[in-house]
Structure formats: C-alpha cells, structure tokens
Design a protein around this motif. Structure first.
Motif, short mmCIF file in Angstrom:
data_model
loop_
_atom_site.label_atom_id
_atom_site.label_comp_id
_atom_site.label_asym_id
_atom_site.label_seq_id
_atom_site.Cartn_x
_atom_site.Cartn_y
_atom_site.Cartn_z
N ARG A 162 11.56 2.02 -6.12
CA ARG A 162 12.12 1.85 -4.77
C ARG A 162 13.62 2.06 -4.85
NH1 ARG A 162 15.02 -1.88 -2.01
NH2 ARG A 162 14.65 -2.06 0.26
N ASN A 163 14.07 3.04 -4.12
CA ASN A 163 15.51 3.35 -4.10
C ASN A 163 16.09 3.47 -5.51
OD1 ASN A 163 15.22 3.13 -1.36
ND2 ASN A 163 16.33 1.20 -1.14
N GLY A 164 15.34 4.13 -6.38
CA GLY A 164 15.83 4.41 -7.73
C GLY A 164 15.68 3.29 -8.73
N GLN A 165 15.01 2.20 -8.37
CA GLN A 165 14.78 1.09 -9.28
C GLN A 165 13.28 0.81 -9.40
OE1 GLN A 165 17.57 -1.79 -7.20
NE2 GLN A 165 18.13 -2.25 -9.32
N VAL A 166 12.85 0.42 -10.59
CA VAL A 166 11.46 0.01 -10.77
C VAL A 166 11.29 -1.39 -10.21
CG1 VAL A 166 9.63 -0.46 -12.43
CG2 VAL A 166 11.16 1.47 -12.80
N VAL A 167 10.34 -1.54 -9.28
CA VAL A 167 10.15 -2.84 -8.61
C VAL A 167 8.75 -3.39 -8.82
CG1 VAL A 167 11.91 -2.45 -6.85
CG2 VAL A 167 9.56 -1.65 -6.45
N GLY A 168 7.92 -2.71 -9.61
CA GLY A 168 6.57 -3.20 -9.86
C GLY A 168 5.71 -2.10 -10.46
N HIS A 169 4.41 -2.34 -10.46
CA HIS A 169 3.48 -1.33 -10.97
C HIS A 169 2.19 -1.38 -10.16
CE1 HIS A 169 2.00 -4.90 -13.10
NE2 HIS A 169 0.84 -4.29 -13.16
N ILE A 170 1.45 -0.29 -10.22
CA ILE A 170 0.21 -0.17 -9.46
C ILE A 170 -0.89 -1.00 -10.11
CG2 ILE A 170 -1.57 1.42 -8.68
CD1 ILE A 170 1.13 1.68 -7.22
N ARG A 171 -1.58 -1.78 -9.32
CA ARG A 171 -2.73 -2.55 -9.80
C ARG A 171 -4.02 -1.73 -9.69
NH1 ARG A 171 -2.85 -8.19 -9.10
NH2 ARG A 171 -0.99 -9.15 -9.99
N CYS B 130 0.85 -1.19 0.00
CA CYS B 130 0.00 0.00 0.00
C CYS B 130 0.89 1.24 0.00
CB CYS B 130 -0.90 0.00 1.23
SG CYS B 130 -1.87 1.53 1.42
N LEU B 131 0.58 2.17 -0.89
CA LEU B 131 1.32 3.43 -1.00
C LEU B 131 0.33 4.59 -0.96
CD1 LEU B 131 3.66 2.38 -3.94
CD2 LEU B 131 4.43 2.80 -1.60
N THR B 132 0.72 5.67 -0.31
CA THR B 132 -0.07 6.90 -0.38
C THR B 132 0.80 8.00 -0.96
OG1 THR B 132 0.50 7.47 1.91
CG2 THR B 132 -1.59 6.31 1.53
N VAL B 133 0.16 8.90 -1.67
CA VAL B 133 0.85 10.02 -2.32
C VAL B 133 0.22 11.31 -1.81
CG1 VAL B 133 1.39 11.12 -4.54
CG2 VAL B 133 1.34 8.62 -4.36
N ASP B 134 1.03 12.17 -1.24
CA ASP B 134 0.51 13.42 -0.67
C ASP B 134 0.06 14.40 -1.75
OD1 ASP B 134 0.88 12.61 1.94
OD2 ASP B 134 2.90 13.44 2.08
N GLU B 135 0.76 14.38 -2.88
CA GLU B 135 0.41 15.31 -3.96
C GLU B 135 -0.99 14.98 -4.49
OE1 GLU B 135 2.25 16.81 -8.26
OE2 GLU B 135 3.38 15.43 -6.99
N LYS B 136 -1.80 15.99 -4.71
CA LYS B 136 -3.19 15.79 -5.14
C LYS B 136 -3.23 15.50 -6.65
CE LYS B 136 -4.98 16.66 -1.08
NZ LYS B 136 -3.72 16.85 -0.33
N VAL B 137 -2.89 14.27 -6.99
CA VAL B 137 -2.91 13.85 -8.39
C VAL B 137 -3.72 12.57 -8.51
CG1 VAL B 137 -0.75 14.95 -9.06
CG2 VAL B 137 -0.71 12.64 -8.11
N PRO B 138 -4.52 12.42 -9.55
CA PRO B 138 -5.29 11.18 -9.73
C PRO B 138 -4.40 10.07 -10.26
CG PRO B 138 -5.72 12.67 -11.55
CD PRO B 138 -4.82 13.42 -10.61
N MET B 139 -4.63 8.88 -9.78
CA MET B 139 -3.97 7.68 -10.30
C MET B 139 -5.02 6.61 -10.47
SD MET B 139 -0.34 7.57 -8.25
CE MET B 139 0.77 8.98 -8.26
N PHE B 140 -4.78 5.70 -11.42
CA PHE B 140 -5.82 4.74 -11.78
C PHE B 140 -5.30 3.31 -11.89
CE2 PHE B 140 -6.61 8.85 -13.86
CZ PHE B 140 -7.80 9.20 -13.25
N GLY B 141 -4.00 3.09 -11.74
CA GLY B 141 -3.41 1.80 -11.99
C GLY B 141 -2.52 1.85 -13.20
N LEU B 142 -1.53 0.97 -13.27
CA LEU B 142 -0.52 0.83 -14.32
C LEU B 142 0.68 1.76 -14.11
CD1 LEU B 142 -2.63 0.45 -17.61
CD2 LEU B 142 -1.99 -1.29 -15.94
N GLU B 143 0.66 2.61 -13.07
CA GLU B 143 1.81 3.46 -12.80
C GLU B 143 2.98 2.62 -12.27
OE1 GLU B 143 -1.98 5.78 -12.41
OE2 GLU B 143 -1.22 3.94 -11.48
N ALA B 144 4.20 3.00 -12.61
CA ALA B 144 5.39 2.27 -12.17
C ALA B 144 5.71 2.61 -10.72
CB ALA B 144 6.58 2.61 -13.07
N ILE B 145 6.16 1.60 -9.97
CA ILE B 145 6.59 1.78 -8.58
C ILE B 145 8.11 1.79 -8.54
CG2 ILE B 145 6.53 0.86 -6.23
CD1 ILE B 145 3.94 -0.59 -6.98
#
Length: 914
Positions: A840-849, A823-838
């Motif tokens: 971690r420490n400068g590496q892509v480790v997954g994507h949002i479902r 679970c991730l929360t984003v303080d910036e008021k931006v809409p997200m819908f899934g498929l965004e890249a995750i």
C-alpha cells in the motif's frame, strides 16, 4: 576415514549386515554410543545409570503444571510457563535433559516456511535463542548465525522460493533470490551448473541443543520452576468429576506422586507411551533419522547452511566440516520403542542413506574425497500430516500435548513452547494453532494404525517436496466415504481428502480416477502404481501457474452462475445441541442471536475469550420432538441443528464440548455426521429443478431465505434449507444416509433439462471468494475477530445478551481495529494462492490469506489482513485512500481494493433476483 564416495560405492556393491532398503521396521535397540558433533552434551559419564541413582532433587507433593520430557519442547514450555508467572511448575525428565532425540538433532533454524504462522513461531524461537536467554542467564546458547541457502534445480522450486521471499517481506525477514553466479560467489565450493537460482536468508543459523536446554532450564529455575532429572514417569492418575468429565489428578513415579491438575506430554518419541498411561491416543510413529559428519574441509568455514530440497539433502556447517543428512523414501520404522534408550544411537544403514551422499557430492564436489568423521542415526517422531501435536487432549481435561515435531522440535520449540504455555494459562494460544491442535483429528483416525503409519511415511518422504497449493496425499485414503462416493466416482469425480473424508474436488471429463491403495512410492518392496489416473491428474496440479484443468473448473463455476450446480457436501459435520440448558448454551456459544422461531437458520460464529473466531457455521432452530429420527433427535427443552465444515468438524465438536463442560450446561451434543448426507443445489435454475423433486412450495413467500423445513424428496423425508455459500439462489438438502443416492439421482434427472452439472470444492473455493464469503482457517482463524473480518453482523452486540468473546470485541471496537480484512482484485490474468505480500503506497502492510480466480468477473480475487505501518487503527478511510499492489513471486501486480464483494455486491442473486 572412509570418504563419502567410498561409502557410496560400498553401499551399492556390498551386502551389509545392517537393514537393507526393503526393510520396513527395526526392532533393534541402540548399538554403541557414538559421538555427535557438539562440544558438549548432557550425557552421563560411565558407571551406574542416572536413573538408578534416583531423582536429582526431591519431588514436590503438588505442582500447578507437570511437564514430562526434558527435550527442546519440554524446556521451552517450562521456560514460557515461568515467564507467564506460573509458580510451582515442574519438569520431569527420565534421564538427563536432551536425552532421547534432542541431544543428537542437527539444530538448524530456517526462518522461511510456506506458512505465515510458522514464520512467526520461528521468529520467536530465534529471538529466544539468539538474544533473550543470554540476556537473562549470561549463558551462551550456542547460536551461530551463518545464514541459510535454499538451492533450486528446477523452475518450480525457484518459484516456491520466490513465494517465500514475498511472504518474508510481510514479516521483516531479509532474503535474496540469487543467480547461479551470485550463489557461486557466496559459496565457492558449490556446484551451480544445474541450478536455476537460490534463496539466501542471511540471519538463519544453528542452535546447540545442550546449550539451549541448559539456558532454558536455568532461566526457568530463576523464576521458580523446578527441573527434576533421573525421574521416569510411571503413570497418570485420573479422576472423574461430578459431571462425568475425566480430568488429570496426579503424576506417578517410582519415587512418589505429584498432585497436579495439568500435565504436558513433551516426551517426543515416547509420547505415545505416556499417552497410554492416561488413556490418550497420540498419533505418531518413530523412525530412524540420520546424518554424517565429515572430516575437515578447507574453505568451508563461515559458509551458510544449505538445503537442496530437490536432492532431499541438507548441509549444515559444523565448524570446519559439514553435517550431511536428508529425508529418504524408505526410512526405517523403530517398531518397538525402548524405554531404556537415552543417549544411544543406531548403526547407520548405508543402503538407506546413500541417496543423500549422491546429492551432497553433486552439490559440493569436494565431498567426494572428504572423509566421514562420524555417523549419527537416532530416533525422531513423525505425524500423519507433518504437523506437531499440541493442545489439550479431547479424551482428558488437563492433559496437554507438545510432541510429534517431525525433526523440527529445536527450531519450532520457542514459538510452540510460548503458545503451549498460553494455551495452559489462558485456555487458548495467542496465534492460530489449529494446524497443530490435536483436536483436528477425528477419533477414527487417531486410533487407526494403518492410517497413521501410511500418512506418517508419506509426510517423511515428502518433507522436502515443493508445497503446491492443491496437492493431496496418496497415503491413508478412502478412510471415510459418504453414500454418494461411488456414484460420483463413476461420473468423473476427482476427490480431495480432508481429515479422512473423501470429498469432491472437481469432475474430469477423462473418465474415472479412483484413489488406489498406498504404494509407499515403491519402497519396501512395494510395486509403484503404473498408469495411475489419479496420480497423473494430481501431477498436473504441481505448478504455480493455472493447471491444465483450469477450464474444467471454470465450466463448473459458470454453470452454477448461469444455470445450476449440485455440490455433495456430505462430509460436513452435523451436530444437535439439545436439552434443558440448550438455549443458555446457544446464547453463550454463538456470536449471533440464534433464538429465533423453529424453522429459522442463522449464520454465526463461535468465539474464544479473546474474541478470536473458533468457527463459522449455520445454526437451525428445531421444534421439540418426542420421537427420534436421523433428522431430529427426541429432546425436551430447546434444540439446534449445527452444520459445520467437515475439515474442521472435530475442532468444532471439541470446542463446543469444552465450553459445555466449563459452563456446566445441562444439555447434549449429538453427532449426526455419519447418519446424514448433504446435497446442495445452487444457481438461477435451482428453484425450478427442486420444485420437481420436493413436495413443498419453494416460492419466496412460502420458503424465505435462511429458513428450513422437513419435506419429501423422491418419497424420502429430508431437511431442506434455503441457504447459499456461493452467492446464488439455492437450497441444501440434509438427507438420511440410506436416501442419499435416490435423492441425488432424482435431482440429476430433474436438472438435466436445466443444464445442471456436478461441481466440487475447487468450484466452491472460486465461487465463494468471488462473492466475498469467508472460509474458516483461511479468512477466519482463532486469532482473527469477526470485527476485523468484516463479520460484525454476526455479533449480537446491540443486545444485552452475554456471549463468549463479547468483552474482547467490545474492547476492540472501542480502541479501533489494528488490522482489517481487505478484498483485492487483480486485472492481470495471473494465479495467486495466498502468502503474497500486500503493498500500500509503497509499503508492505500485510499478506494474502486466500486467493483464487473469479471466473464470473474474470479476475483474480484475494483476501488478506492489512495493518497501518504507523501502528494506528485501520480505518475505512485508511483502506480507501491507498494505492495497492500484490507481490507474486517477486513481481508486483496492481490491485484494486473493495469494501464490498466484487460480485453481486447488493446480494440480489441469493434472493432470486436475476
């Protein structure tokens, strides 16, 4: 040769003998045989037809699997069956390989689509065609890697491409968003004056159908499979076993029969006819689909393939020429599919095709003076939701589908062929194939001609439309409505559609917004709807920003958190599992221990043998009853009441029935979905409201959480359950259909002084993700285990009771989790819908479902699975030690990781503690 511009002028000024734009169907068969732009096809030479000459080799008397159809899917499925070690697999082709639809396909492969599963399927196809087959056979498949270019002529389209780029990073797909100037440098012949930008994928390319299918069949034959051409199938023999289950027995042809327990229907446009032989409904339609091949174009060599989605046109590199095609709003239906059709083509209807010419000339102006070398117009099959039809048919065990690929059979063929082979051999595919599984459709839909036709037309017409997160179909609506439909419509309900059901999406304060009869977007002489309230509200959703009614959904959510909201969930699936072996079946089917005293309700999962999650649902234990009613069937032995999400109800039904058949349990599965409504009241004031409606004590002592009772509501007997799907104090009322309206009205009357509001599924999505509750087929899929999803509490691993998937979970627990839902929360008021890249420490480790805005915490909440790039287990220390960001359309936003729900992590509110 006529130039494209002259063809356009002719189409707009002359009356042609071919069907005009108002024609809906075609009963004409193929006309003359024209050439397609390939150096080689597998078409027979002139003379006696191949079929008349008889099969290319003798038929075996038995086979472990018989694949019907020698196109892309048939050949890929046979190849992957052979790779899995299936001996005695046979492919029957009525003519020659690729005949029908595959031989004339454009053969494009684009690696990025707005679906993580499809990105994986496409990657496998590319590996097979570009590398594996040539290594295994020494044959060149015709693969050409010239790259792909998606062009955007508006801001929303470019935003969609940026979303694809972010998803591609999670799967290692190289892509670049280019400016108009950079695009011009890459493709000098392109007009970029009206472009916002483009998405360039260097490793996209094209496939040759003949070369690919030849190599596939050669590789399969080398491992023991047989390909028999010139052998039409005339029937499917079916047997009924001792438990009354219909099963495949044999395939019949004019040249003999093959005894087999398994048939795979890969017959493309002809799949419906093959299905009818077996009593299986195959919901697809056949349409004309066309492209033209130009004369030589100076300077076009080595250019990437182009998709101009906004003009609904594609430009495929064809040596020193282009193939130009697209998807129009008035395609021609092939009404009477001929079983004699093989390598023929239709005459091109220039009136229908002319919009593609305009789009192509605008994008590559040199085409205006370029000649047309040939036209290619052949049949393709299209489905109601623009997804293929795969998996075992619910009507017949051992009968599998691999058809309905919406002109994407070549590029999805490798991935889907592999999954279909796993389905046959192991009982389930490796990937999440629910969106393709034929069992997603309710039987009322697969046999409804108007629904299939309307939805398939809309799928075709919108093939190149931007895929917005909250889009809804306009075709095939109002097929299945619940008793509260008119009541809620009058209160401003804006409905969503899920598998034919109309369910509440949200409530507009602007009046009523009924869904009207489908207008075919003004095609075929239909008048397009004017001043269409529902269409206007839906159009407001066509954005990757917050929609205009974002604040309306906010009010629904905050009312639920602060007072109470009523949710109509009547479209839920409601099943009864009863009988002498019902307890044994429940122990095996459900991951949690559901054998608690009557009156208890348990949240549980159902798993497959690989430990993947086939469903999450609630199971309520029933007391035996000698009298049947809508709320309790008459039964002896044990009984359970199952409530499952309506969008996946048919999938659940089919899964349970299959397990019951395989295990030979003596019990009944009864569908009560149409007989019961479901009204849920959630929020701090829910107890006070319902205490005025129900004749029961709702105190914690008398009515604890996760229990159910039969009570009276407005003088009607209902089943009340104390449950919550949004993290609040609340109850569900399961109501006999005739009582739904009076019970709902009584609830609304009682709730008026407490601030009760109507709310829909958009609010449920926000409230549930804020609380950390999982949604099946988003956070949970058939390739996700409960351990990975943080649902170990639903698994009775501490007991000794065996259950389906237990061995896989124990193995996974011992070896460590290779991925974990975060679970991730984003303080910036931006809409997200899934498929965004995750990150971690400068590496892509997954994507949002799944992602949504949490109004109570005033943040975007997102869930996605992460992996350790080193390949090791994903421990809790690994999760806690990282710094995270979520990439939205190419821009990264700092994110905070949570091991517990970001809202009410101590679960006080569901207990009534405020």
């Amino acid at each position: 040769m006529a130039s494209l511009s002259r063809a356009l002028r002719v189409a707009t000024t002359c009356s042609r003998r071919a069907l005009g734009p108002r024609a809906l169907t075609s009963r004409a068969g193929p006309t003359t045989e024209k050439s397609v732009p390939y150096q080689q096809t597998l078409k027979e030479a002139q003379g006696p037809t191949a079929v008349a000459q008889g099969p290319s080799r003798p038929l075996p008397s038995t086979a472990n699997v018989v694949v019907i159809g020698g196109g892309s899917l048939g050949c890929q499925t046979l190849y992957h069956l052979a790779k899995l070690g299936v001996s005695g697999a046979v492919l029957l082709e009525r003519e020659r390989l690729t005949s029908g639809t595959t031989w004339h396909t454009a053969g494009l492969l684009w690696q990025l689509r707005p679906s993580d599963v499809e990105v994986e399927l496409l990657a496998h196809t590319r590996r097979v065609v570009s590398r594996d087959l040539e290594e295994e056979t020494g044959l060149h498949t015709g693969w050409i890697q010239n790259g792909g270019l998606f062009v955007a002529s508006n801001r929303q389209r470019l935003d969609e491409y940026k979303r694809l780029m972010s998803l591609g990073k999670a799967y290692g797909v190289e892509s670049h968003v280019l400016s108009p100037a950079e695009t011009k440098a890459l493709y000098p012949l392109m007009n970029v004056d009206d472009l916002y930008g483009t998405l360039y994928v260097p490793q996209d390319g094209t496939m040759d159908p003949a070369g690919t299918c030849t190599a596939l069949s050669r590789a399969a034959a080398a491992q023991g499979a047989q390909v028999i051409e010139n052998c039409p199938v005339s029937g499917i023999r079916v047997r009924t076993d001792d438990f009354g289950v219909r099963r495949v027995a044999a395939v019949e042809t004019a040249h003999g029969s093959i005894q087999t327990p398994c048939v795979v229907n890969c017959a493309g446009v002809w799949a419906s006819a093959v299905g009818r032989m077996a009593g299986v409904k195959v919901p697809l339609v056949a349409m004309h689909h066309a492209y033209v091949v130009t004369e030589r174009i100076e300077g076009i060599q080595n250019m990437p393939n182009v998709r101009d989605h906004d003009a609904s046109v594609y430009l495929r590199l064809q040596g020193d020429a282009l193939s130009v095609g697209g998807y129009e709003t008035n395609p021609i239906f092939w009404e009477e599919v001929s079983d004699k059709f093989a390598f023929g083509l239709f005459d091109l209807d220039w009136d229908v095709f002319s919009p593609h010419i305009e789009g192509a000339v605008n994008r590559v102006p040199v085409l205006e003076k370029t000649g047309v070398k040939s036209t290619v117009c052949g049949p393709e099959s299209f489905t109601p939701d623009h997804k293929p039809l795969m998996g075992e048919a619910p009507e017949l065990r051992g009968f599998y589908l691999g058809c309905g690929f919406n002109s994407a059979g070549m590029m999805l063929g490798g991935g889907c062929g592999r999954e279909l082979a796993h389905w046959i051999v192991h009982g389930r595919p490796e990937k999440d194939m629910y969106s393709y599984d034929i069992r997603r459709f309710h039987p009322q839909l697969t046999d409804h001609r108007r629904w299939i036709r309307e939805r398939s037309h809309e799928s075709y017409a919108k093939n190149y439309s931007v895929v917005f997160p909250h889009d809804e179909p306009l075709a095939g609506r109002n097929m299945r409505t619940d008793p509260l439909h008119e009541e809620l419509l009058a209160r401003g309900c804006v409905f969503q559609e899920r598998q034919g059901w109309e369910r509440p999406g949200w409530f507009t304060p602007q009046g009523t917004a009924p869904v009207l009869q489908y207008d075919y977007y003004g095609a075929y002489g239909n008048e397009a709807h004017k001043d269409y309230a529902y269409g206007r509200l839906l159009g407001d959703e066509y954005t990757f920003d917050f929609p205009p009614h974002h604040d309306v959904i906010k009010k629904e959510c905050l009312a639920c958190r602060g007072a109470a909201a009523v949710f109509n969930m009547s479209y839920f699936g409601k099943f009864y599992l009863v009988g002498l072996d019902a307890r044994k079946a429940a122990d095996w089917l459900f991951s949690a221990d559901v054998n608690r005293p009557p009156g208890s309700t348990v949240y549980t999962c159902m798993l497959n043998h690989r430990g993947g999650t086939e469903s999450d649902l609630t199971v309520s234990r029933l007391a035996p009853s000698s009298q049947a009613s809508a709320l309790t069937p008459a039964f002896e032995g044990d009984g359970y009441y199952l409530a499952v999400g309506g969008a996946v109800a048919q999938h659940n039904w089919a899964h349970i029935r299959t397990v019951l058949q395989d295990q030979k349990f003596r019990c009944q599965l009864i569908d009560g979905s149409e007989d019961l409504g479901l009204i849920s009241i959630q929020g701090p004031a829910s107890r006070a409201i319902l205490q005025e409606v129900l004749d029961a004590d709702l105190s914690d002592e008398a009515f604890p959480f996760s229990t159910h009772k039969l009570v009276k509501a407005a003088r009607h007997l209902v089943r009340a359950m104390r449950l919550s799907f949004v993290g609040e104090l609340g109850w569900e009322l399961h109501v006999p259909r005739p009582a739904c309206v009076p019970v709902y009205q009584a609830v609304m009357t009682a709730g008026a002084k407490h601030g009760l509001v109507n709310a829909g599924y958009r609010a449920i999505d926000s409230l549930s993700i804020e609380k950390g509750y999982r949604h099946w087929h988003a956070d949970l899929r058939p390739d996700d285990s409960p351990l990975e999803a943080g649902l170990a509490f639903t698994c009775k691993l501490k007991s000794a009771v065996p259950f389906l998937g237990r061995a896989a979970l124990e193995k996974q627990r011992a070896e460590g989790l290779r991925r974990r839902l975060l679970c991730l929360t984003v303080d910036e008021k931006v809409p997200m819908f899934g498929l965004e890249a995750i990150w971690r420490n400068g590496q892509v480790v997954g994507h949002i479902r799944r992602a949504d805005f949490g109004f109570a915490i005033d943040k975007t909440v997102a869930y996605g699975y992460i992996r350790d790039p080193s390949g090791g287990p994903v421990s809790l220390d690994f999760v806690k030690s990282g710094e995270y960001a979520v990439e939205r359309m190419g821009v990264t936003c700092p994110a905070q990781a949570h091991l517990k729900s970001p809202f009410d992590p101590d679960n006080k509110r569901v207990k009534g503690i405020y």
